[in-house]
Enzyme design. Structure first.
Site, PDB file in Angstrom:
ATOM      1  N   ASP A   3       0.846  -1.190   0.000  1.00 28.50           N
ATOM      2  CA  ASP A   3       0.000   0.000   0.000  1.00 28.50           C
ATOM      3  C   ASP A   3       0.882   1.241   0.000  1.00 28.50           C
ATOM      4  O   ASP A   3       1.611   1.495   0.958  1.00 28.50           O
ATOM      5  CB  ASP A   3      -0.897  -0.024   1.240  1.00 28.50           C
ATOM      6  CG  ASP A   3      -1.925   1.093   1.227  1.00 28.50           C
ATOM      7  OD1 ASP A   3      -2.675   1.181   0.233  1.00 28.50           O
ATOM      8  OD2 ASP A   3      -1.989   1.861   2.200  1.00 28.50           O
ATOM      9  N   TYR A   8       2.458   9.693   0.920  1.00 27.77           N
ATOM     10  CA  TYR A   8       3.510   9.007   1.685  1.00 27.77           C
ATOM     11  C   TYR A   8       4.893   9.192   1.054  1.00 27.77           C
ATOM     12  O   TYR A   8       5.901   8.907   1.704  1.00 27.77           O
ATOM     13  CB  TYR A   8       3.241   7.500   1.763  1.00 27.77           C
ATOM     14  CG  TYR A   8       1.892   7.080   2.267  1.00 27.77           C
ATOM     15  CD1 TYR A   8       1.104   7.907   3.072  1.00 27.77           C
ATOM     16  CD2 TYR A   8       1.381   5.828   1.925  1.00 27.77           C
ATOM     17  CE1 TYR A   8      -0.137   7.493   3.513  1.00 27.77           C
ATOM     18  CE2 TYR A   8       0.141   5.406   2.375  1.00 27.77           C
ATOM     19  CZ  TYR A   8      -0.620   6.239   3.164  1.00 27.77           C
ATOM     20  OH  TYR A   8      -1.846   5.820   3.591  1.00 27.77           O
ATOM     21  N   LYS A  33      -2.476   6.175  -4.121  1.00 27.66           N
ATOM     22  CA  LYS A  33      -3.609   7.063  -3.887  1.00 27.66           C
ATOM     23  C   LYS A  33      -3.255   8.477  -4.311  1.00 27.66           C
ATOM     24  O   LYS A  33      -2.111   8.909  -4.150  1.00 27.66           O
ATOM     25  CB  LYS A  33      -3.981   7.082  -2.397  1.00 27.66           C
ATOM     26  CG  LYS A  33      -4.089   5.730  -1.732  1.00 27.66           C
ATOM     27  CD  LYS A  33      -4.323   5.877  -0.242  1.00 27.66           C
ATOM     28  CE  LYS A  33      -4.110   4.578   0.489  1.00 27.66           C
ATOM     29  NZ  LYS A  33      -2.681   4.191   0.561  1.00 27.66           N
ATOM     30  N   HIS A  66      -7.664   9.483  -1.989  1.00 22.94           N
ATOM     31  CA  HIS A  66      -7.146   9.274  -0.638  1.00 22.94           C
ATOM     32  C   HIS A  66      -8.154   9.628   0.448  1.00 22.94           C
ATOM     33  O   HIS A  66      -8.077   9.107   1.564  1.00 22.94           O
ATOM     34  CB  HIS A  66      -5.865  10.100  -0.447  1.00 22.94           C
ATOM     35  CG  HIS A  66      -4.963   9.560   0.605  1.00 22.94           C
ATOM     36  ND1 HIS A  66      -3.593   9.609   0.520  1.00 22.94           N
ATOM     37  CD2 HIS A  66      -5.205   8.951   1.778  1.00 22.94           C
ATOM     38  CE1 HIS A  66      -3.052   9.052   1.591  1.00 22.94           C
ATOM     39  NE2 HIS A  66      -4.021   8.655   2.374  1.00 22.94           N
TER      40      HIS A  66
END
Length: 232
Positions: A3, A8, A33, A66
């Protein structure tokens, strides 16, 4: 499954790790995302293309919006962009994250393909029951982020069951998710912990003990992350 997300800033690292591992791309399920700051049609299209470059492979198995932040018009524009990227083969499946039933209903009302996945914070203390019920009724897979409570595993009920089943607390929480039909997304930087987290498929939690875990639900008050499912 791995993921990742643009927020991130780990898409490139995922690609590097995969290439160094020697594992074939088709044998790994990779998610990313788009963050709500990119919620226009064109920005989302560009975000997907940048994600592809970052990963160093030609497609993502799953790509999500997201959150539901940004407003109805913006999130629908982003979602439409993801669907078009799917048509072009850049994405295999399209989903959402942190969406309530009302946000998913907007997609239906717009006449668009429904999401394959909704990724939300979910664990015994924050069970997101209305969201789970909606997803189950509409064949949307529920993925649980933060299924291990960010390591806060000292609740007496969880510890009691860990002792009873001779498992660690994380395994109890992962197994609870699986028996509830949820796909948990545990995270760890420790190799031994990652191995332990997948040793959950040859045993079951008894129904009376599942009920004990179910009784821990505190609704939204049980969340340990941002949990923005009530966005306008």
């Amino acid at each position: 499954m791995i993921d990742s997300a643009r927020y991130y800033e780990n898409e490139a690292q995922v690609g590097v790790g995969l290439r160094q591992s020697g594992v074939k791309r088709e044998d790994i399920f990779i998610t990313s995302k788009v963050f709500h700051s990119d919620y226009t049609y064109n920005k989302t299209r560009n975000a997907v293309k940048e994600s592809i470059v970052n990963l160093g492979y030609s497609y993502y198995d799953l790509y999500l919006t997201h959150s539901a932040l940004g407003g109805k018009e913006a999130r629908l524009a982003a979602y439409k962009a993801l669907l078009d990227a799917k048509t072009e083969g850049l994405i295999r499946s399209v989903g959402v994250s942190n969406y309530s039933a009302k946000h998913m209903e907007e997609i239906r009302e717009a006449g668009l393909e429904m999401p394959a996945v909704n990724q939300v914070e979910l664990h015994p203390f924050c069970q997101q029951k209305p969201i789970v019920d909606y997803c189950n009724e509409n064949n949307i897979v529920v993925q649980a982020y933060t299924p291990l409570l960010r390591g806060a595993l000292d609740d007496p009920v969880i510890q009691e069951l860990a002792t009873k089943y001779s498992k660690d607390a994380a395994q109890i929480l992962i197994r609870w998710s699986l028996q509830r039909g949820i796909v948990p997304l545990p995270k760890s930087s420790q190799a031994q912990r990652i191995i332990s987290n997948i040793q959950v498929f040859d045993w079951n939690i008894e129904s009376m003990d599942m009920a004990k875990l179910d009784a821990l639900d505190r609704g939204k008050d049980g969340a340990v992350t941002w949990n923005p499912v009530d966005a306008d």
